[in-house]
Design an enzyme around this catalytic site. Structure first.
Site, mmCIF file in Angstrom:
data_model
loop_
_atom_site.group_PDB
_atom_site.id
_atom_site.type_symbol
_atom_site.label_atom_id
_atom_site.label_comp_id
_atom_site.label_asym_id
_atom_site.label_seq_id
_atom_site.Cartn_x
_atom_site.Cartn_y
_atom_site.Cartn_z
ATOM 1 N N ARG A 1 0.824 -1.214 0.000
ATOM 2 C CA ARG A 1 0.000 0.000 0.000
ATOM 3 C C ARG A 1 0.862 1.269 0.000
ATOM 4 N NH1 ARG A 1 -3.317 -3.545 3.386
ATOM 5 N NH2 ARG A 1 -1.546 -3.401 4.764
ATOM 6 N N ILE A 2 1.835 1.337 0.920
ATOM 7 C CA ILE A 2 2.635 2.561 1.033
ATOM 8 C C ILE A 2 3.631 2.664 -0.131
ATOM 9 C CG2 ILE A 2 4.309 3.831 2.461
ATOM 10 C CD1 ILE A 2 2.906 2.448 4.915
ATOM 11 N N ASP B 1 10.354 -6.839 -4.336
ATOM 12 C CA ASP B 1 9.233 -7.376 -3.557
ATOM 13 C C ASP B 1 8.889 -8.738 -4.145
ATOM 14 O OD1 ASP B 1 6.743 -8.078 -2.469
ATOM 15 O OD2 ASP B 1 6.162 -5.987 -2.206
ATOM 16 N N CYS C 1 10.753 4.373 6.820
ATOM 17 C CA CYS C 1 9.505 4.771 7.500
ATOM 18 C C CYS C 1 8.685 3.527 7.813
ATOM 19 C CB CYS C 1 8.665 5.683 6.612
ATOM 20 S SG CYS C 1 9.259 7.349 6.514
ATOM 21 N N ALA C 2 9.320 2.328 7.814
ATOM 22 C CA ALA C 2 8.543 1.099 8.029
ATOM 23 C C ALA C 2 8.605 0.678 9.493
ATOM 24 C CB ALA C 2 9.030 0.010 7.090
ATOM 25 N N ASP D 1 12.403 7.215 10.509
ATOM 26 C CA ASP D 1 11.249 7.585 11.330
ATOM 27 C C ASP D 1 11.050 6.553 12.441
ATOM 28 O OD1 ASP D 1 8.849 9.202 11.833
ATOM 29 O OD2 ASP D 1 7.732 7.423 11.199
ATOM 30 N N GLU E 1 12.698 2.630 20.642
ATOM 31 C CA GLU E 1 12.061 3.949 20.553
ATOM 32 C C GLU E 1 11.691 4.445 21.949
ATOM 33 O OE1 GLU E 1 8.895 3.885 17.635
ATOM 34 O OE2 GLU E 1 10.243 3.167 16.081
ATOM 35 N N HIS F 1 8.834 8.736 14.826
ATOM 36 C CA HIS F 1 7.739 7.810 14.459
ATOM 37 C C HIS F 1 6.438 8.583 14.209
ATOM 38 C CE1 HIS F 1 6.434 3.340 14.838
ATOM 39 N NE2 HIS F 1 5.684 3.980 13.946
ATOM 40 N N ILE F 2 6.547 9.554 13.302
ATOM 41 C CA ILE F 2 5.374 10.400 13.010
ATOM 42 C C ILE F 2 4.900 10.252 11.567
ATOM 43 C CG2 ILE F 2 5.763 12.182 14.749
ATOM 44 C CD1 ILE F 2 7.110 13.851 12.411
ATOM 45 N N ALA G 1 2.842 8.446 10.170
ATOM 46 C CA ALA G 1 1.390 8.285 9.987
ATOM 47 C C ALA G 1 0.602 9.404 10.660
ATOM 48 C CB ALA G 1 0.942 6.943 10.559
HETATM 49 P P1 NAD Z 1 1.632 -3.789 2.891
HETATM 50 O O1 NAD Z 1 1.378 -5.080 3.572
HETATM 51 O O2 NAD Z 1 0.573 -3.197 2.036
HETATM 52 O O3 NAD Z 1 2.969 -3.884 2.019
HETATM 53 C C1 NAD Z 1 4.124 -4.549 2.435
HETATM 54 C C2 NAD Z 1 4.812 -5.071 1.185
HETATM 55 O O4 NAD Z 1 6.041 -5.677 1.605
HETATM 56 C C3 NAD Z 1 4.009 -6.154 0.444
HETATM 57 O O5 NAD Z 1 3.880 -5.829 -0.924
HETATM 58 C C4 NAD Z 1 4.831 -7.422 0.633
HETATM 59 O O6 NAD Z 1 4.774 -8.275 -0.490
HETATM 60 C C5 NAD Z 1 6.220 -6.848 0.821
HETATM 61 N N1 NAD Z 1 7.129 -7.759 1.515
HETATM 62 C C6 NAD Z 1 6.864 -8.577 2.559
HETATM 63 N N2 NAD Z 1 7.972 -9.253 2.911
HETATM 64 C C7 NAD Z 1 8.956 -8.846 2.065
HETATM 65 C C8 NAD Z 1 10.331 -9.175 1.928
HETATM 66 N N3 NAD Z 1 10.899 -10.086 2.728
HETATM 67 N N4 NAD Z 1 11.043 -8.562 0.962
HETATM 68 C C9 NAD Z 1 10.473 -7.646 0.149
HETATM 69 N N5 NAD Z 1 9.160 -7.309 0.200
HETATM 70 C C10 NAD Z 1 8.420 -7.894 1.166
HETATM 71 O O7 NAD Z 1 2.035 -2.775 4.062
HETATM 72 P P2 NAD Z 1 1.978 -1.176 4.009
HETATM 73 O O8 NAD Z 1 0.635 -0.725 4.452
HETATM 74 O O9 NAD Z 1 2.547 -0.694 2.732
HETATM 75 O O10 NAD Z 1 2.984 -0.847 5.206
HETATM 76 C C11 NAD Z 1 4.345 -1.229 5.142
HETATM 77 C C12 NAD Z 1 4.951 -1.105 6.515
HETATM 78 O O11 NAD Z 1 5.012 0.266 6.889
HETATM 79 C C13 NAD Z 1 4.080 -1.736 7.627
HETATM 80 O O12 NAD Z 1 4.369 -3.084 7.805
HETATM 81 C C14 NAD Z 1 4.397 -0.933 8.844
HETATM 82 O O13 NAD Z 1 5.359 -1.606 9.611
HETATM 83 C C15 NAD Z 1 5.001 0.348 8.293
HETATM 84 N N6 NAD Z 1 4.245 1.537 8.705
HETATM 85 C C16 NAD Z 1 4.907 2.496 9.414
HETATM 86 C C17 NAD Z 1 4.245 3.638 9.822
HETATM 87 C C18 NAD Z 1 4.941 4.729 10.591
HETATM 88 O O14 NAD Z 1 4.300 5.423 11.351
HETATM 89 N N7 NAD Z 1 6.233 4.927 10.404
HETATM 90 C C19 NAD Z 1 2.878 3.789 9.522
HETATM 91 C C20 NAD Z 1 2.248 2.810 8.768
HETATM 92 C C21 NAD Z 1 2.934 1.676 8.374
#
Ligand code: NAD
Length: 302
Positions: free
Chosen positions: A148-149, A168, A227-228, A253, A258, A276-277, A279
């Site tokens: 998604r992101i 991916d 940012c993950a 982030d 933390e 961690h902001i 979102a």
């Molecule tokens: P998502 O599930 O839509 O996308 C994750 C992607 O990663 C998927 O396409 C998946 O196929 C891929 N993936 C999984 N394992 C993998 C690997 N070993 N190698 C390569 N690709 C791989 O998730 P999203 O909504 O896009 O969010 C991603 C991450 O962002 C979340 O898991 C969350 O931890 C983080 N996040 C952080 C914040 C923040 O405040 N900093 C806010 C929201 C989400």
């Protein structure tokens, strides 16, 4: 029906819930109070502060649904909830655009040295030649994880004229073709990208996905953004790579711990850090609250 709001959520979500339930906001509830008072509630809404532990779930005979107004359910004992037949919901789609925008902000802050230049001007300096930047147009952006992101980052970085490489292993060729991105292996991405951004979840497979061997093959002026989740990049190895000039800079982030206390990365000029902001916009928090409120309504209305 009674809903406990255990962490601050947007008012729109509360209004939605008030149409079908008595809503009790106790956003300073302690873990002990939660265990003793949860017995009266049919639903609980949390963000990240409140931990919905096994003890809480077992003390809640009426509980039907646990809602996390955000992404991830790290603070909910999903196994215990499943055993008791309690539904767990979240709102993963609510923050995608907001996190992608923060990612672009960090990329620009690094490529144009905005954060460090801001600090310098506020210190009364005028160091124009110190802050020579890198244009993003025509550069390669490596996206690790195109969910998604990551997909929202694709759209935004294309508007900056960047070429995109994606690693991916789980995306379909159709999804890649639809977004017009090149899917490569991790090594190819790391060797070629001028900017690398991480958007995978933290799993046993992604823990320390980016460590010393990966830093060694990056371009020496590459910028890496996370940012993950903390722990996908090994911070000690990132520090060594930055000190050795093996990578150009990093923007984070999220951290292994933390807040990141006594972390040597805090001392480096070529590092930009946010607390961690990614979102944290009112739009994302409003959407998260509305999405989970609608889920609770569905459960209450059968
Ligand atoms: P998502 O599930 O839509 O996308 C994750 C992607 O990663 C998927 O396409 C998946 O196929 C891929 N993936 C999984 N394992 C993998 C690997 N070993 N190698 C390569 N690709 C791989 O998730 P999203 O909504 O896009 O969010 C991603 C991450 O962002 C979340 O898991 C969350 O931890 C983080 N996040 C952080 C914040 C923040 O405040 N900093 C806010 C929201 C989400």
């Amino acid at each position: 029906m009674k809903v406990l709001i255990a962490d601050q959520i947007n008012q729109k979500g509360i209004e939605e819930l008030e149409e079908v339930a008595e809503v009790v906001a106790r956003t300073d509830i302690t873990p002990e109070e939660l265990v003793s008072d949860i017995k009266d509630f049919d639903a609980i809404v949390v963000r990240s502060r409140t931990k919905v532990t096994r003890e809480v779930i077992e003390a809640a005979p009426l509980l039907k649904i646990i809602a996390r107004a955000g992404v991830g359910v790290d603070n909910v004992d999903v196994e215990a909830a499943t055993e008791k037949g309690v539904m767990v919901v979240n709102a993963p789609e609510s923050t995608s655009i907001t996190v992608a925008e923060h990612t672009m902000g960090l990329v620009l802050s690094m490529s144009r040295k905005i954060a460090i230049a801001d600090k310098s001007v506020k210190e009364g300096k005028w160091e124009k030649s110190r802050f020579m930047g890198m244009e993003l147009n025509g550069k390669i952006l490596g996206i690790v994880g195109m969910g998604r992101i990551g997909s929202q980052v694709v759209v935004r970085s294309k508007a900056f004229g960047m070429d995109i490489m994606v690693y991916d292993p789980y995306i379909t060729p159709e999804a890649a073709a639809e977004l017009g991105v090149e899917v490569v292996d991790l090594e190819t991405l790391l060797k070629n990208a001028d900017v690398i951004t991480i958007h995978v979840p933290l799993t046993p497979e992604t823990k320390y996905l980016i460590s010393e061997p990966q830093f060694k093959i990056m371009k020496e002026n590459a910028i890496i953004v996370n940012c993950a989740r903390g722990g996908i990049i090994k911070e000690a190895d990132l520090y060594d790579a930055l000190k050795a000039g093996e990578v150009g800079g990093a923007a984070l982030d999220v951290y292994e711990t933390e807040p990141p206390k006594d972390n040597p990365l805090l001392e480096l000029d070529n590092v930009v850090l946010t607390p961690h902001i990614a979102a944290s916009t009112s739009e994302a928090q409003r959407d998260a609250a509305i999405i989970v409120a609608k889920e609770i309504k569905k459960v209450f209305q059968g």
